[in-house]
Design a protein around this motif. Structure first.
Motif, PDB file in Angstrom:
ATOM      1  N   UNK A  97       0.832  -1.204  -0.080  1.00  0.00           N
ATOM      2  CA  UNK A  97       0.070   0.049  -0.177  1.00  0.00           C
ATOM      3  C   UNK A  97       0.905   1.324  -0.071  1.00  0.00           C
ATOM      4  N   UNK A  98       0.590   2.219  -0.759  1.00  0.00           N
ATOM      5  CA  UNK A  98       1.445   3.277  -0.736  1.00  0.00           C
ATOM      6  C   UNK A  98       0.705   4.549  -1.282  1.00  0.00           C
ATOM      7  N   UNK A  99       1.094   5.538  -0.978  1.00  0.00           N
ATOM      8  CA  UNK A  99       0.836   7.022  -1.061  1.00  0.00           C
ATOM      9  C   UNK A  99       2.087   7.920  -1.380  1.00  0.00           C
ATOM     10  N   UNK A 100       1.763   8.744  -2.348  1.00  0.00           N
ATOM     11  CA  UNK A 100       2.943   9.706  -2.717  1.00  0.00           C
ATOM     12  C   UNK A 100       2.583  10.945  -2.301  1.00  0.00           C
ATOM     13  N   UNK A 101       3.302  11.707  -1.794  1.00  0.00           N
ATOM     14  CA  UNK A 101       3.007  12.989  -1.726  1.00  0.00           C
ATOM     15  C   UNK A 101       4.153  13.931  -2.131  1.00  0.00           C
ATOM     16  N   UNK A 102       3.817  15.130  -2.971  1.00  0.00           N
ATOM     17  CA  UNK A 102       4.787  16.072  -3.560  1.00  0.00           C
ATOM     18  C   UNK A 102       4.460  17.363  -2.803  1.00  0.00           C
ATOM     19  N   UNK A 103       5.746  17.765  -2.280  1.00  0.00           N
ATOM     20  CA  UNK A 103       5.880  19.120  -1.664  1.00  0.00           C
ATOM     21  C   UNK A 103       5.439  20.317  -2.719  1.00  0.00           C
ATOM     22  N   UNK A 104       5.022  21.299  -2.007  1.00  0.00           N
ATOM     23  CA  UNK A 104       4.501  22.375  -2.996  1.00  0.00           C
ATOM     24  C   UNK A 104       5.510  23.389  -3.154  1.00  0.00           C
ATOM     25  N   UNK A 105       6.769  23.279  -2.392  1.00  0.00           N
ATOM     26  CA  UNK A 105       7.695  24.251  -2.505  1.00  0.00           C
ATOM     27  C   UNK A 105       8.843  23.774  -1.876  1.00  0.00           C
ATOM     28  N   UNK A 106       9.231  24.410  -0.700  1.00  0.00           N
ATOM     29  CA  UNK A 106      10.561  23.867  -0.288  1.00  0.00           C
ATOM     30  C   UNK A 106      10.373  22.549   0.711  1.00  0.00           C
ATOM     31  N   UNK A 107      10.317  22.554   1.983  1.00  0.00           N
ATOM     32  CA  UNK A 107       9.955  21.461   2.627  1.00  0.00           C
ATOM     33  C   UNK A 107       8.413  21.793   3.254  1.00  0.00           C
ATOM     34  N   UNK A 108       7.515  20.475   3.412  1.00  0.00           N
ATOM     35  CA  UNK A 108       6.316  20.493   3.641  1.00  0.00           C
ATOM     36  C   UNK A 108       6.058  19.886   4.755  1.00  0.00           C
ATOM     37  N   UNK A 109       5.038  19.696   5.671  1.00  0.00           N
ATOM     38  CA  UNK A 109       4.652  18.849   6.785  1.00  0.00           C
ATOM     39  C   UNK A 109       4.053  17.643   6.358  1.00  0.00           C
ATOM     40  N   UNK A 110       4.476  16.634   7.054  1.00  0.00           N
ATOM     41  CA  UNK A 110       3.771  15.374   6.779  1.00  0.00           C
ATOM     42  C   UNK A 110       3.183  14.801   8.196  1.00  0.00           C
ATOM     43  N   UNK A 111       2.126  14.214   8.049  1.00  0.00           N
ATOM     44  CA  UNK A 111       1.660  13.301   9.405  1.00  0.00           C
ATOM     45  C   UNK A 111       1.427  12.012   8.875  1.00  0.00           C
ATOM     46  N   UNK A 112       1.921  10.789   9.448  1.00  0.00           N
ATOM     47  CA  UNK A 112       1.708   9.608   9.005  1.00  0.00           C
ATOM     48  C   UNK A 112       0.981   8.642  10.187  1.00  0.00           C
TER      49      UNK A 112
END
Length: 181
Positions: free
Chosen positions: A16-31
């Motif tokens: 199971x996978x999910x890809x996130x793409x940052x909108x600029x420099x670093x972005x926050x993730x919560x997993x």
């Protein structure tokens, strides 16, 4: 919680996978991962500048609270906040157990503020500590910020040092007194 830049691929043993793409420099993730190691969900918040999640806590209802710092404007998986004077602002992001955003609020400052640690007391009140640059005394100080589980602010307190005083850790005792280190 944390930060990512570019594409981040979150994959579990079952594929199971999910890809996130940052909108600029670093972005926050919560997993969120289940007890079996399987990905339940992953969400992100960010825009064009550095946005970082430093710490996370959970209350008795399973609501999740994240703190960190953001600059300019950030979309927190729905609501958008703008920082004060184009500087870094600390934030508390409240997330429901299903990954949807309950609320988000920032700690505005005329210069930089960053949320470093967050905890939940026995009454599900949320307490955050971090740094704050005070222009008047030209020094970095620390704050203690308390909200209830609905995102309503209870208080903000600033504590000053001679040149630099930072709050990196926060917890509560059995009587809900706040302890900062």
């Amino acid at each position: 919680t944390g930060a990512f830049q570019g594409n981040a691929h979150f994959i579990t043993n079952s594929g199971i996978s999910k890809t996130l793409t940052s909108l600029g420099q670093e972005d926050i993730f919560v997993l969120k991962i289940g007890t079996d190691g399987q990905l339940i969900w992953v969400i992100s918040a960010g825009e064009t500048s550095d946005d970082i999640g430093y710490d996370i806590a959970v209350n008795s209802n399973g609501d999740i609270f994240v703190t960190g710092t953001f600059q300019l404007g950030v979309n927190f998986n729905g609501p958008t906040l703008n920082s004060t004077n184009y500087k870094n602002d600390a934030f508390i992001w409240a997330i429901a157990p299903d990954g949807s955003t309950n609320s988000v609020t920032n700690y505005p400052s005329f210069f930089d503020s960053e949320g470093y640690d967050i905890t939940v007391d026995r009454n599900d009140q949320v307490i955050c500590t971090g740094s704050y640059f005070d222009q008047v005394i030209e020094a970095t100080s620390f704050f203690v910020w308390k909200i209830d589980s609905n995102g309503v602010e209870r208080f903000k307190k600033l504590f000053f040092g001679a040149d630099r005083a930072l709050g990196y850790g926060v917890t509560t005792d059995s009587e809900n007194n706040i302890i900062v280190a």
